[in-house]
Design a protein around this motif. Structure first.
Motif, short mmCIF file in Angstrom:
data_model
loop_
_atom_site.label_atom_id
_atom_site.label_comp_id
_atom_site.label_asym_id
_atom_site.label_seq_id
_atom_site.Cartn_x
_atom_site.Cartn_y
_atom_site.Cartn_z
N SER A 24 17.95 -5.40 9.18
CA SER A 24 18.43 -4.66 8.01
C SER A 24 17.71 -3.32 7.92
O SER A 24 16.49 -3.24 8.06
CB SER A 24 18.16 -5.45 6.73
N SER A 25 18.47 -2.28 7.65
CA SER A 25 17.90 -0.95 7.51
C SER A 25 17.28 -0.79 6.14
O SER A 25 17.85 -1.20 5.13
CB SER A 25 19.00 0.10 7.72
N ARG A 26 16.08 -0.21 6.09
CA ARG A 26 15.34 0.02 4.85
C ARG A 26 14.86 1.46 4.85
O ARG A 26 14.94 2.17 5.84
CB ARG A 26 14.13 -0.91 4.75
N SER A 27 14.29 1.89 3.73
CA SER A 27 13.73 3.23 3.61
C SER A 27 12.37 3.12 2.93
O SER A 27 12.20 2.35 1.97
CB SER A 27 14.66 4.12 2.78
N GLY A 28 11.39 3.89 3.44
CA GLY A 28 10.06 3.85 2.86
C GLY A 28 9.27 5.11 3.17
O GLY A 28 9.59 5.83 4.11
N ILE A 29 8.26 5.35 2.38
CA ILE A 29 7.37 6.48 2.61
C ILE A 29 6.10 5.94 3.26
O ILE A 29 5.35 5.18 2.64
CB ILE A 29 7.06 7.21 1.29
N PHE A 30 5.89 6.32 4.51
CA PHE A 30 4.81 5.79 5.34
C PHE A 30 3.57 6.66 5.24
O PHE A 30 3.66 7.89 5.12
CB PHE A 30 5.24 5.73 6.81
N ALA A 31 2.40 6.02 5.33
CA ALA A 31 1.12 6.72 5.36
C ALA A 31 0.12 5.86 6.12
O ALA A 31 0.31 4.66 6.28
CB ALA A 31 0.61 6.97 3.95
N VAL A 32 -0.93 6.50 6.59
CA VAL A 32 -2.05 5.77 7.19
C VAL A 32 -2.95 5.35 6.04
O VAL A 32 -3.35 6.16 5.22
CB VAL A 32 -2.80 6.64 8.21
N LEU A 33 -3.28 4.06 5.99
CA LEU A 33 -4.18 3.55 4.96
C LEU A 33 -5.60 3.99 5.30
O LEU A 33 -6.11 3.66 6.37
CB LEU A 33 -4.08 2.03 4.89
N PRO A 34 -6.27 4.74 4.42
CA PRO A 34 -7.64 5.18 4.71
C PRO A 34 -8.58 3.99 4.95
O PRO A 34 -8.45 2.95 4.30
CB PRO A 34 -8.04 5.94 3.45
N ALA A 40 -9.66 -3.49 0.45
CA ALA A 40 -8.98 -3.76 -0.82
C ALA A 40 -7.71 -4.58 -0.61
O ALA A 40 -7.25 -5.27 -1.53
CB ALA A 40 -8.63 -2.45 -1.52
N PHE A 41 -7.16 -4.52 0.60
CA PHE A 41 -5.87 -5.18 0.86
C PHE A 41 -5.92 -6.26 1.93
O PHE A 41 -5.04 -7.10 1.98
CB PHE A 41 -4.83 -4.13 1.26
N LEU A 42 -6.93 -6.23 2.80
CA LEU A 42 -6.98 -7.14 3.94
C LEU A 42 -8.32 -7.84 4.02
O LEU A 42 -9.34 -7.31 3.57
CB LEU A 42 -6.74 -6.37 5.25
N THR A 43 -8.33 -9.02 4.64
CA THR A 43 -9.58 -9.72 4.88
C THR A 43 -10.31 -9.06 6.05
O THR A 43 -9.70 -8.31 6.82
CB THR A 43 -9.33 -11.20 5.22
N SER A 44 -11.58 -9.37 6.20
CA SER A 44 -12.34 -8.76 7.29
C SER A 44 -11.78 -9.18 8.65
O SER A 44 -11.75 -8.37 9.58
CB SER A 44 -13.82 -9.11 7.19
N SER A 45 -11.31 -10.41 8.80
CA SER A 45 -10.74 -10.83 10.08
C SER A 45 -9.41 -10.12 10.35
O SER A 45 -9.11 -9.79 11.50
CB SER A 45 -10.55 -12.35 10.12
N ARG A 82 0.84 -7.65 3.55
CA ARG A 82 0.82 -7.75 2.09
C ARG A 82 2.01 -7.01 1.50
O ARG A 82 2.44 -5.98 2.04
CB ARG A 82 -0.45 -7.12 1.49
N VAL A 83 2.51 -7.54 0.40
CA VAL A 83 3.51 -6.86 -0.43
C VAL A 83 2.92 -6.82 -1.83
O VAL A 83 2.73 -7.86 -2.45
CB VAL A 83 4.86 -7.59 -0.42
N ILE A 84 2.62 -5.62 -2.31
CA ILE A 84 1.99 -5.46 -3.61
C ILE A 84 2.97 -4.81 -4.56
O ILE A 84 3.53 -3.75 -4.25
CB ILE A 84 0.70 -4.59 -3.49
N HIS A 85 3.20 -5.45 -5.69
CA HIS A 85 4.08 -4.91 -6.72
C HIS A 85 3.28 -3.96 -7.59
O HIS A 85 2.30 -4.37 -8.22
CB HIS A 85 4.65 -6.03 -7.58
N LEU A 86 3.67 -2.70 -7.63
CA LEU A 86 3.00 -1.71 -8.47
C LEU A 86 3.81 -1.56 -9.75
O LEU A 86 5.01 -1.30 -9.70
CB LEU A 86 2.87 -0.38 -7.72
#
Length: 100
Positions: A24-34, A40-45, A82-86
């Motif tokens: 399925s085609s989607r649209s999003g604004i991509f960035a490199v996560l600093p 804040a979003f991922l475990t150390s592993s 992760r999917v985070i609802h803002l």
């Protein structure tokens, strides 16, 4: 759809890059996560095993992408970790996907 959801969705549709999830085609604004935000979003592993760079994508509030999906963008395939609802005033106005 609330006015805030409509605004965010319009911005993503105008400025976002096309990507696919499950055909399925989607649209999003991509960035490199600093790097300082990885923990804040991922475990150390997850951080250790992730390819660099780790990417983030803003998608519309009603985007159906889920954790565990594979997103294809710009010639690469990325796991959705992760999917985070803002939220704004209690409603989801945009979602943030974390891709590795």
């Amino acid at each position: 759809m609330s006015p805030n959801q409509r605004r965010f969705k319009g911005v993503i549709q105008r400025l976002g890059d096309a990507f696919t999830v499950g055909g399925s085609s989607r649209s999003g604004i991509f960035a490199v996560l600093p790097a300082e935000q990885h923990a804040a979003f991922l475990t150390s592993s997850e951080i250790t095993s992730a390819g660099i760079p780790i990417r983030s994508v803003y998608v519309a509030y009603d985007d159906g992408t889920a954790t565990g999906d594979v997103a294809t963008w710009n010639g690469g395939a990325y796991d959705v970790k992760r999917v985070i609802h803002l939220r704004l005033r209690g409603e989801t106005v945009v979602k943030l996907l974390i891709l590795v």
